[in-house]
Enzyme design. Sequence first.
Site, PDB file in Angstrom:
ATOM      1  N   ASN A   8     -28.237  38.487 -69.996  1.00  0.00           N
ATOM      2  CA  ASN A   8     -26.891  38.394 -70.578  1.00  0.00           C
ATOM      3  C   ASN A   8     -26.881  37.200 -71.536  1.00  0.00           C
ATOM      4  O   ASN A   8     -26.864  36.061 -71.095  1.00  0.00           O
ATOM      5  CB  ASN A   8     -25.869  38.219 -69.441  1.00  0.00           C
ATOM      6  CG  ASN A   8     -24.459  38.003 -69.956  1.00  0.00           C
ATOM      7  OD1 ASN A   8     -24.184  38.172 -71.137  1.00  0.00           O
ATOM      8  ND2 ASN A   8     -23.561  37.628 -69.047  1.00  0.00           N
ATOM      9  N   TRP A   9     -26.878  37.506 -72.827  1.00  0.00           N
ATOM     10  CA  TRP A   9     -26.975  36.436 -73.823  1.00  0.00           C
ATOM     11  C   TRP A   9     -25.626  35.771 -74.092  1.00  0.00           C
ATOM     12  O   TRP A   9     -25.556  34.810 -74.868  1.00  0.00           O
ATOM     13  CB  TRP A   9     -27.574  36.972 -75.125  1.00  0.00           C
ATOM     14  CG  TRP A   9     -28.996  37.452 -74.982  1.00  0.00           C
ATOM     15  CD1 TRP A   9     -29.792  37.303 -73.877  1.00  0.00           C
ATOM     16  CD2 TRP A   9     -29.791  38.125 -75.949  1.00  0.00           C
ATOM     17  NE1 TRP A   9     -31.023  37.850 -74.104  1.00  0.00           N
ATOM     18  CE2 TRP A   9     -31.052  38.364 -75.382  1.00  0.00           C
ATOM     19  CE3 TRP A   9     -29.562  38.572 -77.260  1.00  0.00           C
ATOM     20  CZ2 TRP A   9     -32.086  39.022 -76.060  1.00  0.00           C
ATOM     21  CZ3 TRP A   9     -30.584  39.223 -77.943  1.00  0.00           C
ATOM     22  CH2 TRP A   9     -31.830  39.438 -77.351  1.00  0.00           C
ATOM     23  N   LYS A  10     -24.571  36.325 -73.513  1.00  0.00           N
ATOM     24  CA  LYS A  10     -23.212  35.747 -73.667  1.00  0.00           C
ATOM     25  C   LYS A  10     -22.901  35.482 -75.146  1.00  0.00           C
ATOM     26  O   LYS A  10     -23.365  36.217 -76.010  1.00  0.00           O
ATOM     27  CB  LYS A  10     -23.085  34.487 -72.803  1.00  0.00           C
ATOM     28  CG  LYS A  10     -23.482  34.749 -71.349  1.00  0.00           C
ATOM     29  CD  LYS A  10     -23.085  33.653 -70.415  1.00  0.00           C
ATOM     30  CE  LYS A  10     -23.578  34.001 -69.016  1.00  0.00           C
ATOM     31  NZ  LYS A  10     -23.103  33.075 -68.011  1.00  0.00           N
ATOM     32  N   HIS A  96     -17.362  40.815 -65.742  1.00  0.00           N
ATOM     33  CA  HIS A  96     -18.050  39.530 -65.580  1.00  0.00           C
ATOM     34  C   HIS A  96     -17.020  38.446 -65.248  1.00  0.00           C
ATOM     35  O   HIS A  96     -15.905  38.464 -65.773  1.00  0.00           O
ATOM     36  CB  HIS A  96     -18.808  39.187 -66.870  1.00  0.00           C
ATOM     37  CG  HIS A  96     -19.734  38.026 -66.691  1.00  0.00           C
ATOM     38  ND1 HIS A  96     -19.280  36.732 -66.672  1.00  0.00           N
ATOM     39  CD2 HIS A  96     -21.063  37.964 -66.480  1.00  0.00           C
ATOM     40  CE1 HIS A  96     -20.309  35.921 -66.466  1.00  0.00           C
ATOM     41  NE2 HIS A  96     -21.406  36.650 -66.336  1.00  0.00           N
ATOM     42  N   GLU A  98     -16.647  35.542 -66.248  1.00  0.00           N
ATOM     43  CA  GLU A  98     -16.113  34.811 -67.412  1.00  0.00           C
ATOM     44  C   GLU A  98     -15.002  35.608 -68.086  1.00  0.00           C
ATOM     45  O   GLU A  98     -14.067  35.039 -68.645  1.00  0.00           O
ATOM     46  CB  GLU A  98     -17.255  34.477 -68.391  1.00  0.00           C
ATOM     47  CG  GLU A  98     -18.123  33.358 -67.824  1.00  0.00           C
ATOM     48  CD  GLU A  98     -19.567  33.355 -68.284  1.00  0.00           C
ATOM     49  OE1 GLU A  98     -19.903  34.071 -69.244  1.00  0.00           O
ATOM     50  OE2 GLU A  98     -20.363  32.630 -67.671  1.00  0.00           O
ATOM     51  N   GLU A 168     -22.432  38.010 -58.197  1.00  0.00           N
ATOM     52  CA  GLU A 168     -22.594  36.733 -58.891  1.00  0.00           C
ATOM     53  C   GLU A 168     -21.553  35.740 -58.391  1.00  0.00           C
ATOM     54  O   GLU A 168     -20.396  35.766 -58.855  1.00  0.00           O
ATOM     55  CB  GLU A 168     -22.386  36.920 -60.400  1.00  0.00           C
ATOM     56  CG  GLU A 168     -23.374  37.855 -61.045  1.00  0.00           C
ATOM     57  CD  GLU A 168     -23.518  37.531 -62.529  1.00  0.00           C
ATOM     58  OE1 GLU A 168     -24.612  37.161 -62.924  1.00  0.00           O
ATOM     59  OE2 GLU A 168     -22.526  37.626 -63.264  1.00  0.00           O
ATOM     60  N   GLY A 174     -24.034  29.463 -64.363  1.00  0.00           N
ATOM     61  CA  GLY A 174     -24.121  28.465 -65.431  1.00  0.00           C
ATOM     62  C   GLY A 174     -23.974  27.038 -64.932  1.00  0.00           C
ATOM     63  O   GLY A 174     -23.783  26.116 -65.715  1.00  0.00           O
ATOM     64  N   SER A 213     -27.385  31.330 -62.078  1.00  0.00           N
ATOM     65  CA  SER A 213     -28.411  30.300 -62.248  1.00  0.00           C
ATOM     66  C   SER A 213     -29.810  30.759 -61.832  1.00  0.00           C
ATOM     67  O   SER A 213     -30.600  29.975 -61.307  1.00  0.00           O
ATOM     68  CB  SER A 213     -28.023  29.021 -61.492  1.00  0.00           C
ATOM     69  OG  SER A 213     -26.863  28.450 -62.069  1.00  0.00           O
TER      70      SER A 213
END
Length: 250
Positions: A8-10, A96, A98, A168, A174, A213
């Site tokens: 996941n490159w966000k 997700h 976020e 997650e 992160g 992480s």
Amino acid sequence: MNSLIVGNWKMHLNVTEAETLVRRLDMNVSSSQAEIVLSPSFVALSDVKKLLDELKLHTKFKLAAQNVNQHDEGAFTGEVSPNMLKGITQYVIVGHSERRIHFGETDDAIAQKIAACRRHKLKPILCVGENLQERKENLAVRTVLDQLSVDLSEITKTELKKLTIAYEPVWAIGTGEFAKPDQVEEMLRQIKLFLHEQYGEDSKEIRILYGGSVDEQNYASYMALSDVNGLLVGGASLNYKAFASICLGV
Ligand code: PGA
């Protein structure tokens, strides 16, 4: 079932940087047995897709969108519909943390996004997880199962094969703070029990990933858990050496 490793490159990497990362990965993961899925930003998705086609890498790397709108089309400025993803991505990351935290995504909206994936034959990677407060208050399992019961309300037994669930824990995303394998094992056991209650033996078709992480030092301790079918990797997926060693090691 081979392992599924999602990068996941966000909100990182412009088109040129994304293409460079794909080329570097290509040179470094050639013998991986894993199913590798890359998730660039919406802006880079179709260029990365073209590059994969050009280099004949579409079987080696599949693509995921980081989000999708639940509507097929309409006046939703700034959004991307499932119809727009067709032919570009096979997978979509849905729910997700976020998106839940920064963009107020609710479980009801997530359930609709999963229904939208179904209509457009996209495979959802549904993310669930508790925050630190919920873990401290012993509410982690309840939080995750509550999320699942709403998020999966639109899915039917016949679609389970296409579904991936990523556990997650929010406090491990992160932050460099990673969950202990026994914490992950216990949560996955509960998730599996829940899915079995809902869907019986068919629930075995659902893949379950761990994310939070994950890096080249700790990935093996999660992959060693019998219920883990793969990993959702954020920060470490931006580093081709780290991501390649995870893809090669699973
Ligand atoms: P992280 O992100 O590996 O950087 O913790 C994981 C994720 O958000 O999917």
